[in-house]
Design a protein around this motif. Structure first.
Motif, PDB file in Angstrom:
ATOM      1  N   ILE A 162     118.047  93.870 -38.527  1.00  0.00           N
ATOM      2  CA  ILE A 162     117.025  93.560 -37.534  1.00  0.00           C
ATOM      3  C   ILE A 162     117.721  93.242 -36.221  1.00  0.00           C
ATOM      4  O   ILE A 162     118.744  92.545 -36.201  1.00  0.00           O
ATOM      5  CB  ILE A 162     116.116  92.385 -37.966  1.00  0.00           C
ATOM      6  CG1 ILE A 162     115.069  92.106 -36.884  1.00  0.00           C
ATOM      7  CG2 ILE A 162     116.922  91.142 -38.283  1.00  0.00           C
ATOM      8  CD1 ILE A 162     114.012  91.100 -37.309  1.00  0.00           C
ATOM      9  N   THR A 163     117.207  93.788 -35.124  1.00  0.00           N
ATOM     10  CA  THR A 163     117.722  93.505 -33.780  1.00  0.00           C
ATOM     11  C   THR A 163     116.540  93.286 -32.843  1.00  0.00           C
ATOM     12  O   THR A 163     115.424  93.740 -33.113  1.00  0.00           O
ATOM     13  CB  THR A 163     118.591  94.662 -33.242  1.00  0.00           C
ATOM     14  OG1 THR A 163     117.812  95.863 -33.229  1.00  0.00           O
ATOM     15  CG2 THR A 163     119.831  94.862 -34.098  1.00  0.00           C
ATOM     16  N   LEU A 164     116.799  92.599 -31.733  1.00  0.00           N
ATOM     17  CA  LEU A 164     115.789  92.366 -30.711  1.00  0.00           C
ATOM     18  C   LEU A 164     116.169  93.112 -29.444  1.00  0.00           C
ATOM     19  O   LEU A 164     117.356  93.350 -29.188  1.00  0.00           O
ATOM     20  CB  LEU A 164     115.643  90.870 -30.413  1.00  0.00           C
ATOM     21  CG  LEU A 164     115.251  89.975 -31.588  1.00  0.00           C
ATOM     22  CD1 LEU A 164     115.108  88.533 -31.123  1.00  0.00           C
ATOM     23  CD2 LEU A 164     113.957  90.459 -32.228  1.00  0.00           C
ATOM     24  N   ASP A 165     115.178  93.474 -28.641  1.00  0.00           N
ATOM     25  CA  ASP A 165     115.463  94.188 -27.394  1.00  0.00           C
ATOM     26  C   ASP A 165     115.969  93.250 -26.304  1.00  0.00           C
ATOM     27  O   ASP A 165     116.413  93.698 -25.249  1.00  0.00           O
ATOM     28  CB  ASP A 165     114.234  94.945 -26.898  1.00  0.00           C
ATOM     29  CG  ASP A 165     113.064  94.025 -26.574  1.00  0.00           C
ATOM     30  OD1 ASP A 165     113.040  92.895 -27.101  1.00  0.00           O
ATOM     31  OD2 ASP A 165     112.170  94.436 -25.800  1.00  0.00           O
ATOM     32  N   GLN A 177     106.043  87.031 -21.819  1.00  0.00           N
ATOM     33  CA  GLN A 177     106.769  88.297 -21.875  1.00  0.00           C
ATOM     34  C   GLN A 177     106.953  88.680 -23.343  1.00  0.00           C
ATOM     35  O   GLN A 177     107.092  87.819 -24.216  1.00  0.00           O
ATOM     36  CB  GLN A 177     108.130  88.183 -21.170  1.00  0.00           C
ATOM     37  CG  GLN A 177     108.770  89.536 -20.890  1.00  0.00           C
ATOM     38  CD  GLN A 177     109.910  89.436 -19.893  1.00  0.00           C
ATOM     39  OE1 GLN A 177     109.947  88.528 -19.079  1.00  0.00           O
ATOM     40  NE2 GLN A 177     110.834  90.361 -19.947  1.00  0.00           N
ATOM     41  N   GLN A 178     106.955  89.988 -23.606  1.00  0.00           N
ATOM     42  CA  GLN A 178     107.032  90.489 -24.971  1.00  0.00           C
ATOM     43  C   GLN A 178     108.482  90.693 -25.406  1.00  0.00           C
ATOM     44  O   GLN A 178     109.316  91.188 -24.648  1.00  0.00           O
ATOM     45  CB  GLN A 178     106.294  91.822 -25.083  1.00  0.00           C
ATOM     46  CG  GLN A 178     106.201  92.386 -26.482  1.00  0.00           C
ATOM     47  CD  GLN A 178     105.238  91.597 -27.341  1.00  0.00           C
ATOM     48  OE1 GLN A 178     104.199  91.162 -26.876  1.00  0.00           O
ATOM     49  NE2 GLN A 178     105.584  91.406 -28.607  1.00  0.00           N
ATOM     50  N   ILE A 179     108.794  90.280 -26.647  1.00  0.00           N
ATOM     51  CA  ILE A 179     110.068  90.607 -27.284  1.00  0.00           C
ATOM     52  C   ILE A 179     109.774  91.556 -28.435  1.00  0.00           C
ATOM     53  O   ILE A 179     108.837  91.321 -29.212  1.00  0.00           O
ATOM     54  CB  ILE A 179     110.790  89.351 -27.807  1.00  0.00           C
ATOM     55  CG1 ILE A 179     111.107  88.392 -26.670  1.00  0.00           C
ATOM     56  CG2 ILE A 179     112.071  89.738 -28.540  1.00  0.00           C
ATOM     57  CD1 ILE A 179     111.775  87.104 -27.125  1.00  0.00           C
ATOM     58  N   SER A 180     110.542  92.624 -28.555  1.00  0.00           N
ATOM     59  CA  SER A 180     110.315  93.610 -29.612  1.00  0.00           C
ATOM     60  C   SER A 180     111.461  93.594 -30.612  1.00  0.00           C
ATOM     61  O   SER A 180     112.634  93.479 -30.236  1.00  0.00           O
ATOM     62  CB  SER A 180     110.177  95.017 -29.015  1.00  0.00           C
ATOM     63  OG  SER A 180     109.057  95.074 -28.148  1.00  0.00           O
ATOM     64  N   THR A 205     103.131  88.600 -32.736  1.00  0.00           N
ATOM     65  CA  THR A 205     103.599  89.906 -32.257  1.00  0.00           C
ATOM     66  C   THR A 205     104.900  89.825 -31.477  1.00  0.00           C
ATOM     67  O   THR A 205     105.426  90.850 -31.050  1.00  0.00           O
ATOM     68  CB  THR A 205     102.524  90.555 -31.369  1.00  0.00           C
ATOM     69  OG1 THR A 205     102.398  89.812 -30.147  1.00  0.00           O
ATOM     70  CG2 THR A 205     101.190  90.608 -32.066  1.00  0.00           C
ATOM     71  N   GLY A 206     105.413  88.610 -31.248  1.00  0.00           N
ATOM     72  CA  GLY A 206     106.636  88.448 -30.464  1.00  0.00           C
ATOM     73  C   GLY A 206     106.380  88.177 -28.996  1.00  0.00           C
ATOM     74  O   GLY A 206     107.317  88.202 -28.185  1.00  0.00           O
ATOM     75  N   LYS A 207     105.145  87.876 -28.620  1.00  0.00           N
ATOM     76  CA  LYS A 207     104.823  87.547 -27.227  1.00  0.00           C
ATOM     77  C   LYS A 207     105.208  86.089 -26.977  1.00  0.00           C
ATOM     78  O   LYS A 207     104.694  85.176 -27.624  1.00  0.00           O
ATOM     79  CB  LYS A 207     103.343  87.761 -26.948  1.00  0.00           C
ATOM     80  CG  LYS A 207     102.926  87.458 -25.518  1.00  0.00           C
ATOM     81  CD  LYS A 207     101.431  87.671 -25.333  1.00  0.00           C
ATOM     82  CE  LYS A 207     100.977  87.319 -23.931  1.00  0.00           C
ATOM     83  NZ  LYS A 207      99.521  87.487 -23.765  1.00  0.00           N
ATOM     84  N   CYS A 230     116.726  85.189 -29.762  1.00  0.00           N
ATOM     85  CA  CYS A 230     116.705  85.359 -28.306  1.00  0.00           C
ATOM     86  C   CYS A 230     116.632  83.969 -27.684  1.00  0.00           C
ATOM     87  O   CYS A 230     115.766  83.165 -28.051  1.00  0.00           O
ATOM     88  CB  CYS A 230     115.513  86.199 -27.871  1.00  0.00           C
ATOM     89  SG  CYS A 230     115.315  86.340 -26.075  1.00  0.00           S
ATOM     90  N   THR A 231     117.544  83.679 -26.757  1.00  0.00           N
ATOM     91  CA  THR A 231     117.546  82.395 -26.058  1.00  0.00           C
ATOM     92  C   THR A 231     116.604  82.473 -24.864  1.00  0.00           C
ATOM     93  O   THR A 231     116.747  83.342 -24.003  1.00  0.00           O
ATOM     94  CB  THR A 231     118.961  82.033 -25.582  1.00  0.00           C
ATOM     95  OG1 THR A 231     119.834  81.962 -26.708  1.00  0.00           O
ATOM     96  CG2 THR A 231     118.962  80.693 -24.862  1.00  0.00           C
ATOM     97  N   VAL A 232     115.630  81.567 -24.818  1.00  0.00           N
ATOM     98  CA  VAL A 232     114.617  81.576 -23.762  1.00  0.00           C
ATOM     99  C   VAL A 232     114.820  80.370 -22.851  1.00  0.00           C
ATOM    100  O   VAL A 232     114.907  79.230 -23.332  1.00  0.00           O
ATOM    101  CB  VAL A 232     113.196  81.551 -24.351  1.00  0.00           C
ATOM    102  CG1 VAL A 232     112.153  81.481 -23.232  1.00  0.00           C
ATOM    103  CG2 VAL A 232     112.968  82.770 -25.220  1.00  0.00           C
TER     104      VAL A 232
END
Length: 452
Positions: A162-165, A177-180, A205-207, A230-232
């Motif tokens: 699994i990876t994130l954009d 903002q959306q993360i996929s 959904t990753g929003k 993901c670091t926010v």
């Protein structure tokens, strides 16, 4: 006495039976094995997977009835969810390697040997106290007969991922903002979570939505326990309010509508007057004069930030010109000496003429966007004029002469306020700026070409 020894013997045998029963539960051995010992079955708290399991990849499988499950895998790679692992291999007198290396999550452990005097399934490697989670294991220069892991864990397909954009994301409070997530195989179910929902929340959904200033981690997790993060970083919103005028002169009975501009756009504002006997203001910013004097009109944001902007309204009686033309005695010439001694440091004088009281002063800073130039090169001068006084500078005119070795491009001159005078030439630029309020700034850009 005989009866006593008879009863004791029966109790002793029964105790041994209970101990024996406790040694095996559901086919699992209860004793604590050590590396090198024979271990044909997993102990309590462990579960065993054969090397032929489809979730384990390898360079090949060797079939042999003497092995656990009838086969061993060469140089295997596997993933599992858990906190401990045991490698089971067959001790063999010859033909086996003596320097097999196990790597877990990129960490290599000391090599071991599978050579033994007798053929049997033995525990050749053990690692406990791993963090509970997904671990990647590879065995180099060796074999795998079976693997034992936590009885609450499970094997994971070694090709699953699994990876994130995005690995990092900057948000402003209140914005989303959306993360996929991308999974292998595609379409795997993903669960989203935030390490601190009070800073940033995430939906199914990753929003991601910024809640308040701070930093947190958003995690996507597959059903098998694979994770990606993901670091926010959430920052406060940059808000502001301004009016189209900071001062205005009206006569009694006149009206004028002030316009507020907010960042972000669309913030509601409240209007008020410091002296309603001089001027009133309605909910749309329309100012109506009542009597002679001065009043301050204030626009205040209603989103909780309580930011404000003001306009000073001067009201004179009817028949009085609220904006009289200045007399020669009001005329002040301010020659600002721009710093620098050559073309790229913008040397030279800029003359500024304005009308106003003596305690109003204008400053100018003139810079160029190049460090060095040659004949034929183009560059741009930037003039920043600032009213450093306490009164409004009226009818400001900027006059910028060109050095002998430079021509100005008149058609390319821009100004943030006012207009370029039609009498401007390649050797002299004149800009009719207009009024500059206290602390007001005007920026003029003059493109130039080196001719000598």
């Amino acid at each position: 006495m005989k009866n006593y020894f008879k009863k004791f013997s029966i109790m002793f045998v029964m105790a041994l039976m209970f101990i024996g029963i406790g040694m095996i539960q559901n086919g699992n051995v209860a004793n604590a094995a050590t590396v090198g010992q024979q271990l044909t079955k997993p102990e309590i708290g462990w579960q065993r997977y054969d090397s032929s399991d489809s979730r384990i990849t390898s360079n090949g499988v060797v079939y042999d009835p003497g092995r656990y499950g009838g086969s061993v895998s060469t140089n295997p790679i596997l993933k599992f969810y858990g906190s401990k692992i045991r490698i089971i291999d067959a001790h063999f007198p010859s033909g086996y390697t003596s320097n097999t290396i196990v790597t877990i999550d990129g960490v290599k452990y000391p090599s071991f040997s599978s050579i033994g005097s007798t053929l049997y399934q033995a525990m050749v490697f053990e690692k406990t106290n791993l963090n509970l989670g997904v671990h990647t294991v590879s065995i180099n220069n060796g074999y795998l007969d079976a693997v034992d892991i936590d009885d609450t864990g499970h094997l994971i397909n070694s090709n699953e991922s699994i990876t994130l954009d995005k690995s990092a994301l900057n948000l402003t409070e209140g914005y989303s903002q959306q993360i996929s997530a991308t999974t292998t195989p595609a379409g795997e179910q993903v669960t989203w979570s935030s390490s601190d929902p009070s800073i940033a929340s995430v939906d199914s959904t990753g929003k991601v939505t910024g809640v308040k200033e701070g930093t947190c981690t958003i995690t996507a997790t597959t059903a098998d326990g694979l994770t990606a993060t993901c670091t926010v970083t959430v920052t406060k919103e940059n808000k502001s309010i301004s009016l189209n005028k900071s001062t205005t002169n009206l006569t009694i009975g006149d009206s004028e509508t002030l316009i507020s501009t907010t960042t972000p756009a669309g913030i509601n504002v409240k209007w008020s007057s410091s002296d309603t006997s001089v001027a009133t203001v309605d909910s749309n910013g329309k100012v109506t004069t009542i009597g002679a004097g001065t009043a301050t009109i204030t626009a205040t944001t209603l989103d909780g930030s309580n930011l404000s902007a003001t306009c000073v309204v001067t009201v004179t009686p009817k028949g009085t010109d609220p904006n009289p033309q200045p007399t020669d005695t009001d005329k002040i010439v301010n020659i600002a000496h721009a710093k620098g001694d050559n073309t790229n440091n913008a040397g030279g004088d800029v003359t500024i003429i304005f009308h106003g009281s003596a305690d109003t002063n204008l400053s100018v800073v003139k810079t160029a966007d190049v460090k060095e130039v040659w004949i034929g090169d183009n560059f741009t001068y930037t003039l920043v004029i600032t009213n450093t006084g306490t009164k409004t500078a009226k009818a400001v005119v900027v006059n910028d002469p060109a050095p002998n070795h430079i021509d100005f491009n008149v058609s390319g001159v821009t100004t943030t306020q006012g207009s370029v005078d039609s009498s401007s030439t390649s050797k002299n630029i004149i800009v009719n700026v207009g009024d500059i309020p206290p602390a007001g700034t005007v920026t003029i850009k003059v493109p130039a070409t080196v001719i000598l």
